[in-house]
Design a protein around this motif. Structure first.
Motif, PDB file in Angstrom:
ATOM      1  N   ALA A 155     106.169 -15.895  50.681  1.00  0.00           N
ATOM      2  CA  ALA A 155     105.323 -15.201  49.708  1.00  0.00           C
ATOM      3  C   ALA A 155     106.038 -15.069  48.362  1.00  0.00           C
ATOM      4  O   ALA A 155     105.429 -15.272  47.294  1.00  0.00           O
ATOM      5  CB  ALA A 155     104.942 -13.825  50.241  1.00  0.00           C
ATOM      6  N   ALA A 156     107.327 -14.730  48.394  1.00  0.00           N
ATOM      7  CA  ALA A 156     108.070 -14.535  47.148  1.00  0.00           C
ATOM      8  C   ALA A 156     108.302 -15.848  46.413  1.00  0.00           C
ATOM      9  O   ALA A 156     108.227 -15.896  45.177  1.00  0.00           O
ATOM     10  CB  ALA A 156     109.409 -13.855  47.453  1.00  0.00           C
ATOM     11  N   VAL A 157     108.581 -16.912  47.143  1.00  0.00           N
ATOM     12  CA  VAL A 157     108.767 -18.217  46.495  1.00  0.00           C
ATOM     13  C   VAL A 157     107.444 -18.717  45.920  1.00  0.00           C
ATOM     14  O   VAL A 157     107.384 -19.221  44.786  1.00  0.00           O
ATOM     15  CB  VAL A 157     109.366 -19.226  47.489  1.00  0.00           C
ATOM     16  CG1 VAL A 157     109.333 -20.637  46.913  1.00  0.00           C
ATOM     17  CG2 VAL A 157     110.803 -18.839  47.842  1.00  0.00           C
ATOM     18  N   ASN A 158     106.363 -18.556  46.665  1.00  0.00           N
ATOM     19  CA  ASN A 158     105.063 -19.070  46.218  1.00  0.00           C
ATOM     20  C   ASN A 158     104.556 -18.362  44.974  1.00  0.00           C
ATOM     21  O   ASN A 158     103.926 -18.979  44.106  1.00  0.00           O
ATOM     22  CB  ASN A 158     104.033 -18.951  47.339  1.00  0.00           C
ATOM     23  CG  ASN A 158     104.276 -19.922  48.469  1.00  0.00           C
ATOM     24  OD1 ASN A 158     104.953 -20.942  48.279  1.00  0.00           O
ATOM     25  ND2 ASN A 158     103.757 -19.633  49.645  1.00  0.00           N
ATOM     26  N   VAL A 159     104.817 -17.058  44.845  1.00  0.00           N
ATOM     27  CA  VAL A 159     104.279 -16.315  43.703  1.00  0.00           C
ATOM     28  C   VAL A 159     104.926 -16.761  42.398  1.00  0.00           C
ATOM     29  O   VAL A 159     104.361 -16.553  41.321  1.00  0.00           O
ATOM     30  CB  VAL A 159     104.458 -14.802  43.920  1.00  0.00           C
ATOM     31  CG1 VAL A 159     105.874 -14.349  43.593  1.00  0.00           C
ATOM     32  CG2 VAL A 159     103.444 -14.013  43.096  1.00  0.00           C
ATOM     33  N   MET A 160     106.069 -17.421  42.472  1.00  0.00           N
ATOM     34  CA  MET A 160     106.777 -17.858  41.273  1.00  0.00           C
ATOM     35  C   MET A 160     106.257 -19.169  40.711  1.00  0.00           C
ATOM     36  O   MET A 160     106.651 -19.563  39.609  1.00  0.00           O
ATOM     37  CB  MET A 160     108.270 -17.997  41.576  1.00  0.00           C
ATOM     38  CG  MET A 160     108.985 -16.694  41.856  1.00  0.00           C
ATOM     39  SD  MET A 160     109.112 -15.624  40.408  1.00  0.00           S
ATOM     40  CE  MET A 160     110.126 -16.631  39.343  1.00  0.00           C
TER      41      MET A 160
END
Length: 470
Positions: free
Chosen positions: A361-366
């Motif tokens: 989730a954190a990688v994708n939001v970037m």
């Protein structure tokens, strides 16, 4: 020249090179300054002034010979007590720990020693590093220099307090869910959580990093130039790269910055924190950046899973102790881990898998962003005696909703002072970058230092009469 304890690492190094100041002068002035503050904030555990002065004298000889070991030669530093230094016990903040001298320097300590830095002391932490608080069963209660009735945060508690009080320019902490950035936010200093493996550490663990806590982004970058050198003991470390850590000039024009104000779970975002982070985003926008609103991307299921995993991990450590040693563990920690004994293998495995969900989730939001702006914590500094802002062992992670995901996504993230609330308590801005883009995060953080309004000067040591009871 400013008072010696206020000088940055860059200023000290330049003064040594010019012959305007000696490492021994700077170290003695710092020891004197620490003696004024330490009775009030209890930031240090191990502190050997004579040893520090001996290291400073050796550095002074190298500078006189024109042979300094590095830009940090003779610069005073502190290390969180869980970063081993040879010959010094590692209590892990817990009175149940059996104390024995460490056999060797951990990688970050080894790099600083090789660089000629002066080891001023070791800083405090809570039991096993499992609190964002200065509360510990082993150490005295650590306090926030801005208001000694408030908490410095944690688990790099003493490091945050030491940086704010001026115990030298560079302090090394560790972070597995926010333990560098949270005290940096609450103590009004810079705290960099680098990409996983950027600074070798031992023992390594998923999400665990070491990083600098300083009064300026430039000093954090100077520290990275030394700390990021390779060490084979960390099997999770990144390959060494020739990064120009001081290539900090940056421009907001063309940047796409996400603005994340709603974590989707955790403590409510306090109005003063929301206002400070929103104002920071507007300042970047005025300088030419595009601000992209970001909605919640982590979930209650993720943090509940993580909670179950860490309860079990801590329970397994706890149950190995004798009853006498178990009784010495901080009661809040005992209450938190108690349910770990009843968790099933399925619950623990499912909880562990939530770390991967958080990472994705954190990688994708970037995607499509250069960096992400957010609060560090929804809360400002809380009462010194509490274990967390809500002080409830059954809700232990409500204040880390904005930090924890980036440990398991391996992304660099920094807390930089942004503003003060109406009561004079610091508020930090978190800047998050893409995996391994530590320099990019430092560059945007340095740009923020140039864009923000001036902040108050750091506090001076209180008198004994102003220290709260207990």
């Amino acid at each position: 020249m400013s008072e010696l304890h206020q000088l940055s690492a860059a200023e000290l190094s330049a003064a040594y090179a010019a012959g305007d100041l000696s490492p021994k002068q700077a170290t003695q002035a710092l020891i004197d300054h620490v003696s004024q503050w330490e009775p009030h904030i209890a930031a240090l555990w191990w502190h050997e002034p004579e040893q520090a002065l001996a290291e400073a004298a050796a550095s002074e000889q190298r500078w006189h010979a024109g042979q300094p070991l590095s830009v940090l030669d003779g610069v005073p530093v502190t290390l969180k007590e869980n970063i081993a230094t040879q010959g010094v016990p590692v209590p892990l903040g817990c009175a149940a720990t059996m104390l024995s001298p460490a056999m060797a320097d951990a990688p970050p300590a080894a790099r600083l020693r090789e660089a000629g830095a002066v080891m001023l002391g070791k800083t405090t932490m809570p039991d096993w590093g499992m609190l964002s608080s200065g509360l510990s069963s082993f150490h005295r209660l650590s306090r926030n220099p801005w208001n000694v009735a408030r908490n410095p945060g944690g688990s790099s508690s003493g490091a945050g307090a030491a940086a704010a009080a001026g115990y030298g320019p560079i302090h090394l902490g560790t972070d597995i869910g926010g333990s560098i950035r949270l005290p940096a936010h609450w103590c009004g200093v810079v705290g960099l959580k680098p990409s996983l493996g950027r600074i070798p550490i031992h023992p390594p663990y998923a999400g665990r990093v070491a990083g600098p806590m300083t009064r300026s982004v430039t000093d954090a970058a100077l520290a990275m130039s030394i700390l990021s050198q390779p060490d084979a003991r960390d099997a999770m470390s990144l390959p060494a790269q020739p990064i120009d850590w001081l290539a900090l000039p940056s421009d907001a024009r063309g940047l796409r910055l996400g603005l994340w104000l709603d974590a989707g779970w955790g403590d409510p975002l306090q109005p003063a924190v929301r206002a400070a982070i929103t104002a920071a985003a507007r300042r970047f926008e005025s300088a030419g950046a595009t601000i992209v609103p970001i909605g919640p991307f982590t979930t209650r299921a993720m943090i509940d899973g993580l909670d179950r995993f860490w309860r079990m991990r801590s329970w397994l450590d706890y149950k190995q102790l004798s009853p006498e040693r178990q009784a010495k563990v901080l009661p809040y920690i005992r209450d938190w881990i108690a349910s770990g004994q009843h968790l099933s293998g399925e619950e623990v495995f499912t909880g562990y898998s939530q770390m991967a969900a958080m990472r994705d989730a954190a990688v994708n939001v970037m995607q499509g962003l250069d960096a992400l702006l957010s609060p560090v914590s929804p809360d400002v500094a809380f009462a010194a005696e509490q274990a967390s802002p809500c002080n409830d062992p059954q809700r232990p992670f409500e204040h880390i909703a904005y930090t924890v995901a980036f440990n398991f996504s391996e992304q660099p993230a920094i807390s930089v002072p942004a503003a003060m609330d109406a009561h004079g308590l610091p508020i930090g801005l978190q800047i998050v970058g893409h995996r391994h883009d530590d320099l990019g995060v430092l560059r945007i953080a340095r740009l923020w230092e140039q864009l923000r309004d001036p902040l108050p000067t750091f506090p001076t040591a209180p008198t004994a009469a102003t220290l709260p009871p207990g």
